[in-house]
Design an enzyme around this catalytic site. Structure first.
Site, short mmCIF file in Angstrom:
data_model
loop_
_atom_site.label_atom_id
_atom_site.label_comp_id
_atom_site.label_asym_id
_atom_site.label_seq_id
_atom_site.Cartn_x
_atom_site.Cartn_y
_atom_site.Cartn_z
N ASP A 241 0.84 -1.21 0.00
CA ASP A 241 0.00 0.00 0.00
C ASP A 241 0.87 1.25 0.00
OD1 ASP A 241 -2.78 1.26 0.61
OD2 ASP A 241 -1.42 2.21 2.04
N TYR B 135 2.35 10.10 0.18
CA TYR B 135 3.47 9.63 1.00
C TYR B 135 4.83 10.01 0.38
CZ TYR B 135 -0.22 6.54 2.87
OH TYR B 135 -1.39 6.03 3.39
N LYS C 144 -2.97 5.90 -4.17
CA LYS C 144 -4.15 6.75 -3.88
C LYS C 144 -4.02 8.12 -4.54
CE LYS C 144 -4.02 4.51 0.64
NZ LYS C 144 -2.61 4.47 1.04
N HIS D 78 -8.01 9.10 -1.92
CA HIS D 78 -7.39 9.02 -0.59
C HIS D 78 -8.32 9.55 0.50
CE1 HIS D 78 -3.14 9.03 1.39
NE2 HIS D 78 -4.05 8.64 2.24
P1 NAP Z 1 0.65 1.15 12.06
O1 NAP Z 1 0.91 0.15 11.01
O2 NAP Z 1 -0.48 0.96 13.01
O3 NAP Z 1 1.96 1.41 12.95
C1 NAP Z 1 3.19 1.73 12.39
C2 NAP Z 1 4.16 1.99 13.55
O4 NAP Z 1 4.32 0.81 14.33
C3 NAP Z 1 5.54 2.37 13.07
O5 NAP Z 1 6.06 3.30 14.02
C4 NAP Z 1 6.32 1.05 13.14
O6 NAP Z 1 7.70 1.28 13.36
C5 NAP Z 1 5.68 0.41 14.35
N1 NAP Z 1 5.67 -1.07 14.32
C6 NAP Z 1 5.29 -1.84 13.27
N2 NAP Z 1 5.33 -3.15 13.60
C7 NAP Z 1 5.76 -3.21 14.88
C8 NAP Z 1 6.02 -4.27 15.77
N3 NAP Z 1 5.85 -5.55 15.39
N4 NAP Z 1 6.47 -3.97 17.02
C9 NAP Z 1 6.66 -2.67 17.41
N5 NAP Z 1 6.41 -1.61 16.60
C10 NAP Z 1 5.98 -1.87 15.34
O7 NAP Z 1 0.43 2.62 11.44
P2 NAP Z 1 0.25 3.37 10.07
O8 NAP Z 1 1.52 3.47 9.35
O9 NAP Z 1 -0.49 4.62 10.41
O10 NAP Z 1 -0.80 2.49 9.23
C11 NAP Z 1 -0.40 1.43 8.37
C12 NAP Z 1 -0.52 1.79 6.91
O11 NAP Z 1 -1.86 2.11 6.55
C13 NAP Z 1 0.25 3.07 6.52
O12 NAP Z 1 1.64 2.88 6.49
C14 NAP Z 1 -0.40 3.38 5.19
O13 NAP Z 1 0.09 2.52 4.18
C15 NAP Z 1 -1.86 3.08 5.52
N6 NAP Z 1 -2.59 4.29 5.99
C16 NAP Z 1 -3.55 4.81 5.19
C17 NAP Z 1 -4.22 5.96 5.57
C18 NAP Z 1 -5.29 6.52 4.68
O14 NAP Z 1 -5.69 7.68 4.87
N7 NAP Z 1 -5.78 5.76 3.74
C19 NAP Z 1 -3.94 6.59 6.80
C20 NAP Z 1 -2.97 6.01 7.60
C21 NAP Z 1 -2.31 4.87 7.21
P3 NAP Z 1 8.87 0.96 12.28
O15 NAP Z 1 8.36 1.25 10.91
O16 NAP Z 1 9.95 1.93 12.70
O17 NAP Z 1 9.25 -0.46 12.47
#
Ligand code: NAP
Length: 294
Positions: free
Chosen positions: A46, A51, A76, A107
């Site tokens: 994704d 981004y 997106k 998005h």
């Molecule tokens: P997330 O996946 O809930 O959390 C990411 C955070 O958790 C990062 O700081 C990562 O650190 C850490 N992490 C990941 N796995 C871990 C583990 N096993 N143990 C400890 N820490 C861990 O948050 P997100 O990035 O907000 O959401 C995921 C994805 O959804 C995004 O990257 C994006 O692709 C998508 N998204 C879409 C929208 C939208 O508007 N459509 C909005 C938000 C997100 P490190 O990377 O440093 O390991």
């Protein structure tokens, strides 16, 4: 219901349940993360123009050696590009260095100016109609179109005024933001739901939640496995944990079946500790029809 491995979209395509998120990664980190994830079994990536990493994602895909047709790739349409979706699509394809997208999402239903304010001269429904036209005219470039951050109210407006039913709605999903009413509407219309921020976003705050920790201990797994599995156990829902750290990318690929009572208990967390990592008001269009307390 046991955790799914993939979800059939309304186009007939299969979308893997586990995907790699790529938001908020330091420059240079995503290329490696995408390559590493693909080499270790991930088949769903994704990204988004917003981004600023589509080019790196494309490089990571190439470096992995995994054939493009084995990968489900989502990007997106950026909020400031909602008046020019055709150009934005071409930009994404070029940056990703791919002939096609498996899924192209709006998005946010929130047109914005380049300066960052709400652009009230554009109606997101008109943009959706332009996306529909591009999808119909260019099946070789776009395999499916969908939306992101669509509330029940906004989805109903789209469904009543459009020809193409979105293949997916990507929304924030975790125990502090379960959004069951959005999922219920999507499921009733055959729209897949992709859960973002499953760990609570930056810093993964939900890994420390006592209920999550307790349930992880019961199954003998890490808290992250519970949070990611929680979404994968919901019918028609897939999930996008983001990490740029090798061992976390591997750990996040472990998905288990949860007992229904544990799913219920986890989703109760929102009653006492609700939060959104991405509050819809950031785009200057109010709450975008989201009615929950957060
Ligand atoms: P997330 O996946 O809930 O959390 C990411 C955070 O958790 C990062 O700081 C990562 O650190 C850490 N992490 C990941 N796995 C871990 C583990 N096993 N143990 C400890 N820490 C861990 O948050 P997100 O990035 O907000 O959401 C995921 C994805 O959804 C995004 O990257 C994006 O692709 C998508 N998204 C879409 C929208 C939208 O508007 N459509 C909005 C938000 C997100 P490190 O990377 O440093 O390991």
């Amino acid at each position: 219901m046991p955790a799914s491995k993939s979800i059939k979209l309304n186009t007939g395509a299969e979308m893997p349940t586990l995907g790699l998120g790529t938001w908020r990664s330091q420059p240079g980190a995503v290329e490696h993360a995408v390559e590493y994830a693909l080499k270790n079994g991930y088949r769903n990536i994704d990204t988004a123009t917003a981004y600023g990493n589509e080019s790196e994602v494309g490089q990571g895909i190439k470096k992995s050696g995994v054939p493009r047709e084995e990968i489900f790739l989502t990007t997106k349409l950026n909020n400031p590009d909602m008046g020019r979706p055709k150009e934005a699509l071409e930009y994404s394809l070029k940056q990703l260095d791919t002939p096609y997208l498996d899924l192209w999402l709006m998005h946010w239903p929130a047109p914005m100016t380049k300066e960052g304010g709400a652009d009230k001269s554009i109606d997101w429904l008109d943009t959706w109609h332009e996306m529909e036209k591009l999808y119909k005219a260019h099946p070789e470039k776009i395999k499916a179109i969908g939306v992101s951050n669509f509330s029940v109210e906004y989805l109903k407006r789209l469904l009543s005024n459009s020809e193409v039913v979105p293949a997916a709605n990507q929304i924030e999903l975790h125990p502090s933001c379960p959004q069951q009413e959005v999922i219920d509407l999507c499921v009733s219309k055959g729209i897949a739901v992709t859960g973002y921020s499953p760990l609570g976003s930056e810093g993964a705050p939900l890994l420390k939640n006592p209920t999550v920790v307790k349930i992880a201990e019961k199954y003998g797994v890490k808290p992250g496995t519970i949070l990611i599995s929680l979404q994968a156990n919901r019918p028609k829902v897939n999930v996008l944990p983001k990490s740029v750290t090798n061992e976390r990318i591997l750990a996040n690929a472990t998905i288990i079946d949860l007992e229904p009572a544990d799913v219920v208990e986890l989703n109760q967390i929102a009653k006492t500790e609700p939060f959104r990592a991405c509050h819809p008001s950031w785009a200057g269009w109010g709450n975008l029809g989201f009615t929950e307390s957060v």
